[in-house]
Write an enzyme that holds these catalytic residues in place. Structure first.
Site, PDB file in Angstrom:
ATOM      1  CE  LYS A 258      -4.300  -0.325   2.140  1.00  0.00           C
ATOM      2  NZ  LYS A 258      -5.170  -0.398   3.698  1.00  0.00           N
TER       3      LYS A 258
ATOM      4  CE  LYS B  60     -19.127   5.691  13.678  1.00  0.00           C
ATOM      5  NZ  LYS B  60     -18.666   6.289  12.027  1.00  0.00           N
TER       6      LYS B  60
ATOM      7  CB  CYS C  56     -19.204   1.760   8.886  1.00  0.00           C
ATOM      8  SG  CYS C  56     -18.467   2.587   8.288  1.00  0.00           S
TER       9      CYS C  56
ATOM     10  NE  ARG D 252     -14.363  -2.547   3.579  1.00  0.00           N
ATOM     11  CZ  ARG D 252     -14.088  -1.518   4.134  1.00  0.00           C
ATOM     12  NH1 ARG D 252     -13.750  -1.659   5.758  1.00  0.00           N
ATOM     13  NH2 ARG D 252     -13.886  -0.061   4.048  1.00  0.00           N
TER      14      ARG D 252
HETATM   15  C1  UDX Z   1     -22.079   5.785   7.023  1.00  0.00           C
HETATM   16  C2  UDX Z   1     -22.025   7.002   8.086  1.00  0.00           C
HETATM   17  O1  UDX Z   1     -23.243   7.546   6.544  1.00  0.00           O
HETATM   18  C3  UDX Z   1     -21.602   7.653   7.940  1.00  0.00           C
HETATM   19  O2  UDX Z   1     -21.570   8.778   9.323  1.00  0.00           O
HETATM   20  C4  UDX Z   1     -20.824   6.758   9.364  1.00  0.00           C
HETATM   21  O3  UDX Z   1     -19.037   7.431   9.333  1.00  0.00           O
HETATM   22  C5  UDX Z   1     -19.829   5.717   7.973  1.00  0.00           C
HETATM   23  O4  UDX Z   1     -21.044   4.909   7.697  1.00  0.00           O
HETATM   24  P1  UDX Z   1     -21.346   5.130   4.129  1.00  0.00           P
HETATM   25  O5  UDX Z   1     -21.916   3.499   5.118  1.00  0.00           O
HETATM   26  O6  UDX Z   1     -20.092   5.002   4.088  1.00  0.00           O
HETATM   27  O7  UDX Z   1     -21.629   6.334   6.193  1.00  0.00           O
HETATM   28  O8  UDX Z   1     -22.460   5.426   3.649  1.00  0.00           O
HETATM   29  P2  UDX Z   1     -23.564   5.485   4.252  1.00  0.00           P
HETATM   30  O9  UDX Z   1     -24.067   6.810   3.017  1.00  0.00           O
HETATM   31  O10 UDX Z   1     -24.578   6.199   4.956  1.00  0.00           O
HETATM   32  O11 UDX Z   1     -24.974   4.075   3.311  1.00  0.00           O
HETATM   33  C6  UDX Z   1     -24.897   3.266   4.086  1.00  0.00           C
HETATM   34  C7  UDX Z   1     -25.587   2.225   3.684  1.00  0.00           C
HETATM   35  O12 UDX Z   1     -27.448   2.517   3.509  1.00  0.00           O
HETATM   36  C8  UDX Z   1     -25.982   2.007   1.899  1.00  0.00           C
HETATM   37  O13 UDX Z   1     -25.362   0.962   1.694  1.00  0.00           O
HETATM   38  C9  UDX Z   1     -26.666   2.647   1.347  1.00  0.00           C
HETATM   39  O14 UDX Z   1     -27.328   1.693  -0.036  1.00  0.00           O
HETATM   40  C10 UDX Z   1     -27.333   2.487   2.198  1.00  0.00           C
HETATM   41  N1  UDX Z   1     -28.831   3.426   2.224  1.00  0.00           N
HETATM   42  C11 UDX Z   1     -29.228   4.754   2.734  1.00  0.00           C
HETATM   43  C12 UDX Z   1     -29.889   3.190   2.334  1.00  0.00           C
HETATM   44  O15 UDX Z   1     -30.678   1.990   1.938  1.00  0.00           O
HETATM   45  N2  UDX Z   1     -31.311   3.869   2.205  1.00  0.00           N
HETATM   46  C13 UDX Z   1     -31.002   4.846   2.691  1.00  0.00           C
HETATM   47  O16 UDX Z   1     -31.886   5.933   2.437  1.00  0.00           O
HETATM   48  C14 UDX Z   1     -28.924   5.373   2.497  1.00  0.00           C
END
Ligand code: UDX
Length: 453
Positions: free
Chosen positions: A36, A205, A261, A329
Site C-alpha cells: 500500500k 458514534k 460501517c 464489504r
Molecule cells: C455511514 C455513515 O453515513 C457515516 O456517517 C459513518 O461515518 C460511516 O457509515 P457509509 O456506510 O459510507 O457511511 O454510507 P451511507 O451513505 O451512510 O450508506 C450506508 C448504506 O445505507 C448504503 O448501503 C446505502 O445504500 C444504504 N442506504 C442509505 C439506504 O439503503 N437507504 C438510504 O436512504 C440511505
C-alpha cells in the site's frame, strides 16, 4: 501548522491524513502494509474516493503529506497521533480490536516525547480507557500522553466534503485540555463542536450510525407494508420527509444497507447491550429487516421466473454497497448473487468501479464490461446499486437484448409506468401492490397475491 501522524491508510486514514494536510498541517501516514505504502509513494491510491487522488498529489507536492511503513519516522516529530485502523466484526458481532491494540502498543513502545493519541477508528464504548491502559503498560518509561476519542462521520463516496463540511465534530477525553487541542485542529472548519467524556463520545458514534440504519430499516418495513396495501413508498417517504421533525434523508427504501460501517456498528452495539445485561430489541429488528430485504430481491426474481432460477441467466447491475465507491464489504448485491447462484442461476454483473474488488474476492459471477452486456440474453435483470449511469440507460435497447423483459429494481430508480410502457414486467421495492407500481385506479381487488407469502 501541527505535526500529525496518522496510523492506517484505509478509507478513514487516507481522508483524515490528506484533509489535515490540506488544512496546512504536516502529516505522515504510517501503514504496515508495504505494498500500500509503495503504491501511495507512486501516487496510486489504495481506495477509490472521489477527489482523493488530486488532493493527495497536491499535498505530497507541497511536502505536507508523506507515507511510510516506519512508526519511528511517523512518530518522530508528531504532536498528535490518529489511530485509523480497521475494527472488523468478530464472529459474535463484537468489534475486533487487534489492530487498535497493535497500534497503541507500538506507539507506546516507540514514543519519546509527550503525545495526544486520538482514537478515530470506530471502537466499542470503553475502548478509550483500554487504549490508555495499554499505552501506560507498554511504555518502557513513563512519558506524558492523553487519549482522545474523535469518531469519524465520513460517508464513503463523499468523505472529503464530509470532512471539510462536517455537521459536527465530537471529542471525548478525561483530559479536557487534550480534547480542546484536538478540537483546535478542526477549528478552520468552523463546525459545531461537542466536547465530552470518552465513553459518551464513543457512544455518539454508535448511536448515530445505529439511528441511520434504523431509519433505513423503518422505511424498508413500510415498503413491505406498502406492497400489500397498494401505496408507493417513494411518495410516502416524500410526504413524511417534509415534516421538519422527520426530514427527507435516509428514507430511501430498497435492498437495505451494506458497507463496512452500518452492518458492523449495529451488530457491535447490539453485542455491547447483550454483554452488559440488556436486550437490544430495536437493533435486532433493524438487522432482521435489513437481512430480509436482500432475501426479498431474490424472492421477486424467483417469482417472476415462475418459481425457480435454476438454469436461468440473471443480470445484476451494480455490486458496490452504494454508488461512488469501490467498496463491496457487506454489499447487498453479493448476498443476492450468492443466493441465486446457489439456486442454479448463472449470474452476469457489471459495476462501474468495484469490478477489481469483486474479481479479487473470487465470487461466482461472470463480470462483463457494461450494462448492455449484462442484459444480453438475460432472463431477468436486477438493479442493485444506483449508479447514475444506470439511470440513463437506453431501456428499450436493454429490453430488446434480454431473453425475458423481467426487471427487479432494488433501489427504485426506474419509473414503474415507464418500464411497463416499454414492455417490462417491473418489480420495485414498495412501489404499490407487489412492487409493480401504483397505476391510477388500482384497487385492493386487483392485487395479485404475492407468491411465497
Ligand atoms: C455511514 C455513515 O453515513 C457515516 O456517517 C459513518 O461515518 C460511516 O457509515 P457509509 O456506510 O459510507 O457511511 O454510507 P451511507 O451513505 O451512510 O450508506 C450506508 C448504506 O445505507 C448504503 O448501503 C446505502 O445504500 C444504504 N442506504 C442509505 C439506504 O439503503 N437507504 C438510504 O436512504 C440511505
Amino acid at each position: 501548522m501541527k505535526n500529525i501522524c496518522v496510523i492506517g491508510s484505509g478509507y478513514v486514514g487516507m481522508v483524515t491524513a490528506t484533509c489535515f494536510a490540506d488544512l496546512g498541517n504536516k502529516v505522515i501516514t504510517v501503514d504496515i502494509d508495504e505494498k500500500k505504502i509503495e503504491k501511495l509513494n507512486q501516487g496510486i491510491m489504495p481506495i477509490y474516493e472521489p477527489g482523493l487522488e488530486e488532493l493527495v498529489e497536491r499535498n505530497v507536492n507541497a511536502d505536507r503529506l508523506s507515507f511510510t511503513t516506519s512508526y519511528e519516522e511517523g512518530l518522530k516529530d508528531a504532536e498528535f497521533v490518529f489511530i485509523c485502523v480497521g475494527t472488523p466484526s468478530a464472529v459474535d458481532g463484537e468489534a475486533d480490536l487487534k489492530y487498535v491494540r497493535a497500534s497503541a502498543t507500538t506507539i507506546a513502545e516507540l514514543m519519546d516525547h509527550p503525545l495526544i493519541i486520538i482514537n478515530k477508528s470506530t471502537v466499542p464504548v470503553g475502548t478509550g480507557d483500554w487504549v490508555a491502559d495499554i499505552v501506560s503498560r507498554s511504555q518502557p518509561e513513563a512519558i506524558d500522553f492523553a487519549v482522545v476519542s474523535c469518531p469519524e462521520f465520513l460517508r464513503e463516496g463523499s468523505a472529503i466534503p464530509d470532512f471539510m463540511n462536517p455537521d459536527r465534530n465530537v471529542f471525548g477525553s478525561t483530559n479536557r485540555e487534550a480534547a480542546e487541542q484536538v478540537a483546535d485542529l478542526y477549528s478552520p472548519l468552523n463546525a459545531p463542536t461537542v466536547i465530552t467524556d470518552i465513553r459518551t463520545s464513543e457512544m455518539i458514534k454508535y448511536a448515530s450510525n445505529a439511528f441511520l440504519a434504523t431509519r433505513i430499516s423503518f422505511i424498508n418495513e413500510i415498503s413491505i407494508i406498502c406492497e400489500r396495501l397498494g401505496a408507493d413508498v417513494m411518495e410516502v417517504a416524500r410526504g413524511m420527509g417534509l415534516d421538519k421533525r422527520i426530514g427527507p434523508h435516509f428514507l430511501n427504501a430498497g435492498v437495505g444497507y451494506g458497507g463496512s460501517c452500518f452492518p458492523k456498528d449495529v451488530k457491535a452495539l447490539a453485542n455491547m447491550a447483550l454483554t452488559h445485561g440488556t436486550h437490544p430489541q430495536l437493533l435486532s429488528a433493524v438487522m432482521d429487516i435489513n437481512d430480509f430485504q436482500r432475501k426479498q430481491v431474490a424472492q421477486k426474481v424467483r417469482e417472476l421466473l415462475g418459481g425457480s432460477v435454476d438454469g436461468r441467466t440473471i443480470g445484476v447491475l451494480g455490486i458496490a454497497f452504494k454508488p461512488n465507491t469501490d467498496d463491496i464489504r457487506e454489499a447487498p448485491a453479493l448476498t443476492v448473487i450468492r443466493s441465486l447462484a446457489n439456486q442454479g442461476a448463472t449470474i452476469k454483473a457489471y459495476d462501474p468501479v468495484a469490478m477489481e474488488n469483486v474479481s479479487n474476492e473470487g465470487h461466482n459471477v461472470n463480470l462483463v464490461d457494461n450494462a448492455y452486456a449484462v442484459a444480453e440474453g438475460a432472463d431477468a435483470l436486477i438493479l442493485m446499486t444506483e449508479w447514475n449511469e444506470f439511470k440513463n440507460l437506453d431501456m428499450k435497447r436493454i429490453k430488446g437484448m434480454m431473453r425475458e423483459p423481467l426487471l427487479v429494481d432494488g433501489r427504485n430508480i426506474y419509473d414503474p409506468d415507464e418500464m411497463r410502457d416499454l414492455g417490462f414486467v417491473y418489480r420495485g421495492m414498495g412501489r404499490g401492490y407487489n412492487g409493480e407500481g401504483v397505476p391510477n385506479g388500482h384497487t385492493a381487488e386487483d392485487a395479485a397475491p404475492v407468491a411465497g407469502d
